[in-house]
Write a protein that holds these residues in place. Structure first.
Motif, PDB file in Angstrom:
ATOM      1  N   GLY A  20     -35.858  -0.792  46.960  1.00 51.83           N
ATOM      2  CA  GLY A  20     -35.507  -2.101  46.416  1.00 51.83           C
ATOM      3  C   GLY A  20     -36.621  -2.737  45.624  1.00 51.83           C
ATOM      4  N   VAL A  21     -36.259  -3.809  44.939  1.00 52.59           N
ATOM      5  CA  VAL A  21     -37.198  -4.531  44.092  1.00 52.59           C
ATOM      6  C   VAL A  21     -37.029  -6.016  44.389  1.00 52.59           C
ATOM      7  CG1 VAL A  21     -38.043  -4.787  41.726  1.00 52.59           C
ATOM      8  CG2 VAL A  21     -36.636  -2.830  42.309  1.00 52.59           C
ATOM      9  N   MET A  22     -38.103  -6.756  44.284  1.00 55.66           N
ATOM     10  CA  MET A  22     -37.981  -8.201  44.499  1.00 55.66           C
ATOM     11  C   MET A  22     -38.972  -8.947  43.632  1.00 55.66           C
ATOM     12  SD  MET A  22     -39.560  -8.366  48.356  1.00 55.66           S
ATOM     13  CE  MET A  22     -38.313  -7.292  49.021  1.00 55.66           C
ATOM     14  N   ALA A  23     -38.656 -10.214  43.399  1.00 57.97           N
ATOM     15  CA  ALA A  23     -39.578 -11.074  42.651  1.00 57.97           C
ATOM     16  C   ALA A  23     -39.419 -12.490  43.193  1.00 57.97           C
ATOM     17  CB  ALA A  23     -39.254 -11.038  41.164  1.00 57.97           C
ATOM     18  N   THR A  24     -40.519 -13.238  43.183  1.00 60.07           N
ATOM     19  CA  THR A  24     -40.423 -14.616  43.650  1.00 60.07           C
ATOM     20  C   THR A  24     -40.584 -15.528  42.446  1.00 60.07           C
ATOM     21  OG1 THR A  24     -41.256 -16.233  45.218  1.00 60.07           O
ATOM     22  CG2 THR A  24     -42.887 -14.880  44.135  1.00 60.07           C
ATOM     23  N   ILE A  25     -39.882 -16.640  42.446  1.00 56.55           N
ATOM     24  CA  ILE A  25     -40.009 -17.564  41.326  1.00 56.55           C
ATOM     25  C   ILE A  25     -40.796 -18.785  41.775  1.00 56.55           C
ATOM     26  CG2 ILE A  25     -38.748 -19.051  39.718  1.00 56.55           C
ATOM     27  CD1 ILE A  25     -37.131 -15.912  40.969  1.00 56.55           C
ATOM     28  N   GLY A  26     -40.654 -19.130  43.021  1.00 58.02           N
ATOM     29  CA  GLY A  26     -41.404 -20.274  43.532  1.00 58.02           C
ATOM     30  C   GLY A  26     -40.897 -20.617  44.914  1.00 58.02           C
ATOM     31  N   ARG A  27     -41.348 -21.748  45.398  1.00 61.74           N
ATOM     32  CA  ARG A  27     -40.932 -22.335  46.651  1.00 61.74           C
ATOM     33  C   ARG A  27     -39.442 -22.125  46.949  1.00 61.74           C
ATOM     34  NH1 ARG A  27     -43.785 -26.067  48.740  1.00 61.74           N
ATOM     35  NH2 ARG A  27     -42.685 -27.324  50.296  1.00 61.74           N
ATOM     36  N   ASN A  28     -39.137 -21.381  47.997  1.00 57.70           N
ATOM     37  CA  ASN A  28     -37.741 -21.164  48.411  1.00 57.70           C
ATOM     38  C   ASN A  28     -36.893 -20.435  47.375  1.00 57.70           C
ATOM     39  OD1 ASN A  28     -38.312 -22.583  50.743  1.00 57.70           O
ATOM     40  ND2 ASN A  28     -37.585 -24.520  49.915  1.00 57.70           N
ATOM     41  N   LYS A  29     -37.530 -19.828  46.413  1.00 57.27           N
ATOM     42  CA  LYS A  29     -36.765 -19.205  45.334  1.00 57.27           C
ATOM     43  C   LYS A  29     -37.272 -17.789  45.088  1.00 57.27           C
ATOM     44  CE  LYS A  29     -36.292 -23.526  42.723  1.00 57.27           C
ATOM     45  NZ  LYS A  29     -37.339 -24.283  43.464  1.00 57.27           N
ATOM     46  N   ALA A  30     -36.452 -16.803  45.447  1.00 55.18           N
ATOM     47  CA  ALA A  30     -36.806 -15.430  45.129  1.00 55.18           C
ATOM     48  C   ALA A  30     -35.526 -14.653  44.915  1.00 55.18           C
ATOM     49  CB  ALA A  30     -37.640 -14.808  46.255  1.00 55.18           C
ATOM     50  N   VAL A  31     -35.655 -13.467  44.344  1.00 58.92           N
ATOM     51  CA  VAL A  31     -34.503 -12.591  44.161  1.00 58.92           C
ATOM     52  C   VAL A  31     -34.863 -11.236  44.736  1.00 58.92           C
ATOM     53  CG1 VAL A  31     -33.582 -13.796  42.135  1.00 58.92           C
ATOM     54  CG2 VAL A  31     -35.277 -12.004  41.803  1.00 58.92           C
ATOM     55  N   VAL A  32     -33.944 -10.669  45.492  1.00 59.53           N
ATOM     56  CA  VAL A  32     -34.192  -9.394  46.153  1.00 59.53           C
ATOM     57  C   VAL A  32     -33.019  -8.462  45.868  1.00 59.53           C
ATOM     58  CG1 VAL A  32     -34.470  -8.237  48.382  1.00 59.53           C
ATOM     59  CG2 VAL A  32     -35.575 -10.443  47.996  1.00 59.53           C
ATOM     60  N   ASP A  33     -33.316  -7.282  45.379  1.00 54.85           N
ATOM     61  CA  ASP A  33     -32.306  -6.229  45.217  1.00 54.85           C
ATOM     62  C   ASP A  33     -32.639  -5.113  46.183  1.00 54.85           C
ATOM     63  OD1 ASP A  33     -31.232  -7.645  43.135  1.00 54.85           O
ATOM     64  OD2 ASP A  33     -31.743  -6.203  41.567  1.00 54.85           O
ATOM     65  N   LEU A  34     -31.896  -5.023  47.277  1.00 52.60           N
ATOM     66  CA  LEU A  34     -32.041  -3.852  48.131  1.00 52.60           C
ATOM     67  C   LEU A  34     -30.971  -2.853  47.690  1.00 52.60           C
ATOM     68  CD1 LEU A  34     -32.669  -5.431  51.636  1.00 52.60           C
ATOM     69  CD2 LEU A  34     -34.309  -4.768  49.880  1.00 52.60           C
ATOM     70  N   PRO A  35     -31.117  -1.592  48.042  1.00 50.23           N
ATOM     71  CA  PRO A  35     -30.141  -0.619  47.553  1.00 50.23           C
ATOM     72  C   PRO A  35     -28.693  -1.035  47.863  1.00 50.23           C
ATOM     73  CG  PRO A  35     -31.984   0.519  48.561  1.00 50.23           C
ATOM     74  CD  PRO A  35     -32.206  -0.942  48.796  1.00 50.23           C
ATOM     75  N   LYS A  36     -28.493  -1.605  49.043  1.00 52.40           N
ATOM     76  CA  LYS A  36     -27.104  -1.899  49.412  1.00 52.40           C
ATOM     77  C   LYS A  36     -26.806  -3.386  49.498  1.00 52.40           C
ATOM     78  CE  LYS A  36     -26.330   2.427  51.731  1.00 52.40           C
ATOM     79  NZ  LYS A  36     -26.290   3.171  52.978  1.00 52.40           N
TER      80      LYS A  36
ATOM     81  N   LYS B  31     -27.841  -7.327  47.772  1.00 53.49           N
ATOM     82  CA  LYS B  31     -28.611  -8.138  46.831  1.00 53.49           C
ATOM     83  C   LYS B  31     -28.458  -9.607  47.194  1.00 53.49           C
ATOM     84  CE  LYS B  31     -27.544  -4.624  43.399  1.00 53.49           C
ATOM     85  NZ  LYS B  31     -28.401  -3.683  44.126  1.00 53.49           N
ATOM     86  N   PHE B  32     -29.553 -10.313  47.229  1.00 57.73           N
ATOM     87  CA  PHE B  32     -29.455 -11.732  47.590  1.00 57.73           C
ATOM     88  C   PHE B  32     -30.556 -12.518  46.919  1.00 57.73           C
ATOM     89  CE2 PHE B  32     -32.777 -11.195  50.851  1.00 57.73           C
ATOM     90  CZ  PHE B  32     -32.684  -9.836  51.073  1.00 57.73           C
ATOM     91  N   GLN B  33     -30.350 -13.841  46.827  1.00 60.21           N
ATOM     92  CA  GLN B  33     -31.275 -14.708  46.101  1.00 60.21           C
ATOM     93  C   GLN B  33     -31.432 -16.012  46.873  1.00 60.21           C
ATOM     94  OE1 GLN B  33     -28.164 -13.914  44.377  1.00 60.21           O
ATOM     95  NE2 GLN B  33     -28.945 -11.901  43.840  1.00 60.21           N
ATOM     96  N   GLY B  34     -32.543 -16.685  46.669  1.00 61.04           N
ATOM     97  CA  GLY B  34     -32.698 -18.008  47.259  1.00 61.04           C
ATOM     98  C   GLY B  34     -33.710 -18.045  48.388  1.00 61.04           C
ATOM     99  N   VAL B  35     -33.450 -18.903  49.372  1.00 61.63           N
ATOM    100  CA  VAL B  35     -34.416 -19.156  50.442  1.00 61.63           C
ATOM    101  C   VAL B  35     -34.664 -17.910  51.293  1.00 61.63           C
ATOM    102  CG1 VAL B  35     -34.944 -20.555  52.465  1.00 61.63           C
ATOM    103  CG2 VAL B  35     -33.701 -21.567  50.565  1.00 61.63           C
ATOM    104  N   PHE B  36     -33.575 -17.251  51.698  1.00 56.94           N
ATOM    105  CA  PHE B  36     -33.753 -16.084  52.558  1.00 56.94           C
ATOM    106  C   PHE B  36     -34.525 -14.985  51.816  1.00 56.94           C
ATOM    107  CE2 PHE B  36     -32.130 -12.022  54.363  1.00 56.94           C
ATOM    108  CZ  PHE B  36     -32.776 -12.120  55.585  1.00 56.94           C
ATOM    109  N   ALA B  37     -34.172 -14.815  50.538  1.00 52.85           N
ATOM    110  CA  ALA B  37     -34.874 -13.820  49.712  1.00 52.85           C
ATOM    111  C   ALA B  37     -36.368 -14.139  49.658  1.00 52.85           C
ATOM    112  CB  ALA B  37     -34.289 -13.799  48.299  1.00 52.85           C
ATOM    113  N   TRP B  38     -36.656 -15.437  49.627  1.00 52.55           N
ATOM    114  CA  TRP B  38     -38.046 -15.871  49.547  1.00 52.55           C
ATOM    115  C   TRP B  38     -38.802 -15.501  50.821  1.00 52.55           C
ATOM    116  CZ3 TRP B  38     -40.939 -20.250  51.541  1.00 52.55           C
ATOM    117  CH2 TRP B  38     -42.120 -20.510  50.832  1.00 52.55           C
TER     118      TRP B  38
END
Lengths: 428, 428
Positions: free
Chosen positions: B354-370, B372-379
């Motif tokens: 998987g790949v992930m990136a954070t944008i800031g406070r409580n904001k990230a995007v995560v792509d796991l193979p199976k 994909k999620f974004q937001g607080v939990f991703a962060w």
């Protein structure tokens, strides 16, 4: 410098060290406009620089952004500036970013390393008065050990592993203790190919005891601690020169080393315009009266290391340490407000809160005015006091964690050459 | 280089990054003599460099001494050395500290910034691939704000406060997010004399989406997060030049800025001697087979960013990220031992974690193979994963404390200009 005047009188403070910051705090939210100038955008906690040099702490942990200190002070401006000259006739400060008018000026420019005129020592030795200098020393120590691996010449290898510290004051003693611990705990693991037992740590002290400003008991005990750690102390020896390889002294003694740390003295960092002979006293400090007014001026003050206030007890001025600086800065804040309101100022009285130095793990010496002690308890007191005086909750937490980690693991993890020092020299 | 031979075959590893260290761990305590070469004495955790640049972390917290990693590996030697050339005929590595024979060679030299031949951009832009570069960027940002205070020319002042980031990959996105938070939370307090709302943050992306390697959902959400933070995203725009003041593009758009961060591409850091045309593929990477053997060699390998292993799924080689590097290093460790024992090697199969990136406070995007999620939990996932992959308990603790502190206080305290960057330029 485009700083608009307010209706309040303007106080310009040169320097954001202990004294400048203590003064700033007193002038916050008062009816004065304050401009603080410093050539760095941070305040740094000098007593812990030796830990940066020896990889025990990260530089950012002992520094604090000046703008953050001032952010709740609406009457303050900060400018990143180097002051070149003071024009006391026209009440002007001349800096690398322009001129600035003042109504009151406070010189809190601190001190710098005193090489006593020896330019070779100045060129080849390392100082430890600033964060970049401390990082350079860290890099040099590590680079020397890497280089020691490359030579098969035993003398050269030993010179790369030897340390000569000139000056047995707190800086020299604390650095020597830290190096001794590194030699024992870290070097054998990091450099299994080197016989690191051959690394020698020397303190050269011109007088007959180390920690001269402290009690005889503290001095003797510190010496005892250092000797147990394997540090060689050479008393009544004065370094006469260092050519980058050999340290010569006023005796037959010479030392071969690639690392000479010059901790033998500091002098006031005077500024052009206030350099008249009658103003400068021993240690290149500005002569001030009991209100910290520079001799001959009503509205120009000096505080901290740069100021020499002569009293019966301290005929050469107060020791160049944090405590007198903080106390002077704090009291001058009150006095400037009094002066503006045309009330009588209160003479400064130094409250000696004691002196301490740490030698290493569980080993420190503490002289309080009424109580002197050495050893484990002193060491805890030393740590507590240093954590307490660090600015900022984050810094305290990070330093505390590093200390706990280093204590438990016998380690110092910041042994990183982030900015090579020697390489830079070679490519110059 | 005076490293004595042992009775075991000698493996030389060039580079102590993710792949080199993963390989080293596999070869520890095996019947091989290993020499690891790196031009730094530390391993650094590149994914967090943008936090060093933006004052959120201290450089020492994301670096780790290589010697400490190797200290329990009795069959290892480390040398601080820059490799200049590989002599594949005589099995020699030529370095700035001498030559070294190898039986097996592993090139793990990583990647460097790709300016696509534009020397003006190379000269005037800032990169963020190493710790010193990241510290330079930190200094420049702060120095520009200090300088913005000194000018009354509005255009110049805005240029000093603007940021142009070229490249919308994880580095560009994470840096832009951090700068946007600084603009909102810190600059107005630190610089009350400046209208910091005028500071603009731009991302320029040559293709039609940011975070190209991630899912459409992640890309769209990241864009949304950035726009909410006030970052301007310019898609389908290619930067053609930058002269230190003006950024020109292939469209009518131009930008005035004193800070251009070039995060638009990297290329393999090839080494002389392995630069034959048939070895080099897209991205200046060394063509390797499924065992990471450099094309045409049995005993020379390449792993990590420098290696290009072409598969059906990845016709241009694996992405230049930590995961493929770690997995290749680890597997090559096993394969080298197999090769020595004359057993068949196992072909490398990339496991996409998987790949992930954070944008800031409580904001990230995560792509796991199976999943994909974004937001607080991703962060939270992003933070956990990054803490987990950092080397060293102390680093994890210190980074964790900094993050908690920065989160609770909306702050970044390491905004210190320890080594001025601009001043250095000016005095050159």
């Amino acid at each position: 410098m485009n700083i608009s005047r307010t209706s309040f009188p303007r106080v310009v403070i040169i320097g954001g060290g202990f004294s400048g910051i203590a003064l700033a705090k007193k002038l916050s939210k008062q009816e004065v406009q304050v401009v603080l100038l410093d050539k760095n955008n941070y305040h740094n906690f000098q007593p812990l620089l030796y830990q940066v040099s020896t990889g025990g702490l990260e530089p950012d942990s002992i520094a604090y952004p000046i703008r953050k200190i001032l952010k709740d002070f609406p009457n303050f401006s900060f400018r990143l500036a180097e002051v070149n000259e003071i024009d006391s006739v026209n009440n002007l400060v001349k800096t690398d970013i322009g001129e600035l008018k003042f109504d009151y000026l406070v010189v809190a420019s601190g001190s710098k390393t005193n090489y006593f005129g020896n330019s070779e020592i100045e060129k080849y030795s390392m100082a430890m008065k600033t964060i970049p200098q401390s990082l350079n020393l860290r890099s040099l120590i590590l680079e020397n050990f890497e280089e020691a691996l490359l030579t098969s010449d035993l003398n050269e290898r030993n010179a790369l592993m030897n340390f000569v510290i000139v000056g047995g004051g707190p800086t020299g003693v604390e650095l020597a203790g830290a190096l001794a611990e590194i030699k024992k705990g870290i070097l054998p693991k990091d450099y299994p190919d080197l016989d690191t037992r051959l690394a020698q740590i020397h303190i050269i002290q011109s007088s007959d005891c180390i920690l001269k400003g402290m009690s005889d008991k503290a001095s003797a005990k510190a010496e005892d601690f250092l000797e147990k750690l394997g540090v060689n102390i050479w008393k009544n020896v004065r370094v006469t020169n260092y050519d980058g390889k050999t340290v010569t002294t006023n005796t037959d003694l010479t030392f071969e080393t690639a690392t000479l740390v010059w901790a033998a003295g500091v002098k006031g960092a005077t500024i052009k315009g206030l350099e008249a002979e009658e103003l400068i006293t021993r240690g290149n400090r500005l002569l001030v009266n009991e209100f910290n007014q520079v001799k001959g001026y009503n509205h120009i003050f000096a505080i901290g290391d740069i100021a020499s206030m002569i009293t019966d007890e301290f005929p050469n001025g107060f020791p160049m340490m944090a405590q007198p600086a903080i106390q002077q800065g704090s009291q001058l804040g009150d006095n400037i407000l009094k002066l503006i309101e045309q009330k009588p100022m209160v003479p400064f009285v130094y409250k000696d809160k004691g002196v301490m130095a740490t030698i290493g793990r569980n080993k420190a010496v503490v002289d309080l005015p009424k109580f002197k002690f050495q050893g484990v308890f002193a060491w805890y007191v030393w740590m507590f006091v240093h954590l307490f005086f660090l600015i900022g909750f984050r810094n305290r937490m990070v330093v505390f964690i590093n200390w706990v980690y280093n204590y438990v693991r016998f380690d110092r993890e910041a042994r990183l050459i982030i900015r090579p020092f020697k390489k830079k020299l070679n490519t110059k």
